[in-house]
Design a protein around this motif. Structure first.
Motif, PDB file in Angstrom:
ATOM      1  N   GLU A  52      16.248  -4.443  30.804  1.00 24.38           N
ATOM      2  CA  GLU A  52      16.134  -5.861  31.174  1.00 24.38           C
ATOM      3  C   GLU A  52      14.965  -6.457  30.398  1.00 24.38           C
ATOM      4  OE1 GLU A  52      17.830  -8.129  32.907  1.00 24.38           O
ATOM      5  OE2 GLU A  52      19.361  -6.691  33.502  1.00 24.38           O
ATOM      6  N   ARG A  70      20.979  -7.801  38.295  1.00 24.36           N
ATOM      7  CA  ARG A  70      21.804  -7.347  37.170  1.00 24.36           C
ATOM      8  C   ARG A  70      21.500  -5.896  36.837  1.00 24.36           C
ATOM      9  NH1 ARG A  70      21.567 -10.928  31.929  1.00 24.36           N
ATOM     10  NH2 ARG A  70      19.592  -9.866  31.630  1.00 24.36           N
ATOM     11  N   ARG A  73      23.301  -3.622  39.111  1.00 20.40           N
ATOM     12  CA  ARG A  73      24.717  -3.534  38.747  1.00 20.40           C
ATOM     13  C   ARG A  73      24.904  -2.621  37.518  1.00 20.40           C
ATOM     14  NH1 ARG A  73      28.394  -5.765  35.562  1.00 20.40           N
ATOM     15  NH2 ARG A  73      30.484  -5.892  36.413  1.00 20.40           N
ATOM     16  N   SER A  74      24.025  -2.819  36.507  1.00 18.51           N
ATOM     17  CA  SER A  74      24.125  -1.974  35.299  1.00 18.51           C
ATOM     18  C   SER A  74      23.980  -0.502  35.671  1.00 18.51           C
ATOM     19  CB  SER A  74      23.026  -2.332  34.292  1.00 18.51           C
ATOM     20  OG  SER A  74      23.205  -3.622  33.755  1.00 18.51           O
ATOM     21  N   ASP A 163      29.368  -6.314  29.880  1.00 14.79           N
ATOM     22  CA  ASP A 163      28.756  -6.787  31.125  1.00 14.79           C
ATOM     23  C   ASP A 163      27.609  -5.880  31.549  1.00 14.79           C
ATOM     24  OD1 ASP A 163      30.936  -4.890  31.393  1.00 14.79           O
ATOM     25  OD2 ASP A 163      30.693  -5.060  33.565  1.00 14.79           O
TER      26      ASP A 163
END
Ligand code: PDD
Length: 298
Positions: A52, A70, A73-74, A163
């Protein structure tokens, strides 16, 4: 040696160390020259990790929570656990800002599946590698944003799970290098005739006052800046249409811009050598940059 020379030399070295960044590696803070990970690290061998980049303005993290959502989620998508608690990770971000006296720039953090003998499948009982560092950049008074930047288009050579904010960045590296060679700031990647996104940013055009950008899916990264922009645009009555667009549509657009944590909203004035909107940052783009910056500086 003249003792005065020696004193100057030692002083210069000390200053050099004092000026070097403090980085974070697996629980410890250290001068950047000491920040090292194993050659067996799976990030190095397989790009088996995620990252990130969180903007810092006025010493404060911008949109920290959405970045962590995020990240969560990753990690889940690549079947990895958090390397530490959420509180510890936030403390790392704050401590890096504090130790480096960072006013504007960003904090980069990366988690990999740790180091083990080279074997594709997941290693057993390996501790993840967590690293973090800061980078200085003038995000608010950015000269590029005043003039606008150029982009080129390149084929999208990436895998099918864009994504996931994976450290597997060879295709973006090649795209950005092609852009640099062409004297451009960014490369917009094209797949099946449509723009997916920039190598490290999301892509937008403006036509008849309406902002057009691709919907989120596995084809692009769900940008944190994009998400913030959507909310602010709605509040300011700027319409956004989520659909993919072609390079030809972009050439004929009134305005174009990109978003990322490292650029917020960056106006684009040329795509593949074709001038957009008279070669000046457009009014919708300028307004969006202003409102996104105002929110970041709050
Ligand atoms: N890149 N798309 C891609 C492929 C990206 O790598 C990025 C971010 C974005 C924008 O996401 P956000 O608004 O959350 O920064 C879109 C970061 C800045 C980087 O790799 O340096």
């Amino acid at each position: 040696m003249d003792p005065r020379v020696k004193i100057w030399f030692v002083g210069a070295i000390n200053e050099g160390i004092a000026m070097s960044r403090t980085v974070y590696v697996n629980g410890a803070y250290m001068p950047e020259a000491e920040g090292k990970v194993s050659i067996f690290d799976r990030g190095f061998l397989f790009a088996d990790g995620v990252y990130e980049v969180t903007a810092v303005v006025g010493g404060k993290l911008v949109d920290y929570e959405p970045h962590m959502e995020r990240l969560e989620r990753s990690l889940k998508e690549i079947e990895m656990d958090w390397p530490c608690s959420r509180e510890e990770l936030k403390a790392m971000h704050m401590e890096l800002i504090r130790r480096n006296k960072l006013d504007q720039g960003w904090v980069y953090m990366q988690i990999t599946r740790g180091s083990a003998d080279r074997d594709f499948k997941f290693p057993k009982d390996t501790k993840p590698t967590l690293i973090g560092f800061t980078q200085v950049k003038n995000l608010v008074d950015n000269a590029d944003a005043r003039t606008g930047v150029k982009v080129i288009t390149v084929p999208d050579l990436r895998w099918m799970r864009r994504d996931i904010k994976s450290v597997m960045l060879l295709a973006p590296v090649l795209g950005k290098q092609a852009a640099a060679k062409a004297g451009a700031f960014e490369a917009w990647m094209v797949e099946n005739g449509k723009v997916t996104e920039g190598t490290s940013s999301n892509a937008y055009i403006v036509k008849d006052g309406k902002v057009i950008t691709r919907p989120v899916s596995n084809s692009i990264l769900a940008g944190v800046t994009r998400r913030g922009l959507f909310k602010l645009a709605r509040e300011h009555g700027v319409e956004i249409e989520e659909r993919a667009f072609t390079p030809e549509e972009a050439y004929a657009a009134d305005e174009a811009f990109l978003t990322s944590s490292s650029n917020f909203v960056m106006p684009i004035v040329e795509i593949d050598g074709k001038r957009i909107g008279g070669g000046q940052p457009g009014p919708v783009t300028r307004e969006l940059r202003e409102i996104v910056l105002a929110e970041a500086m709050r």
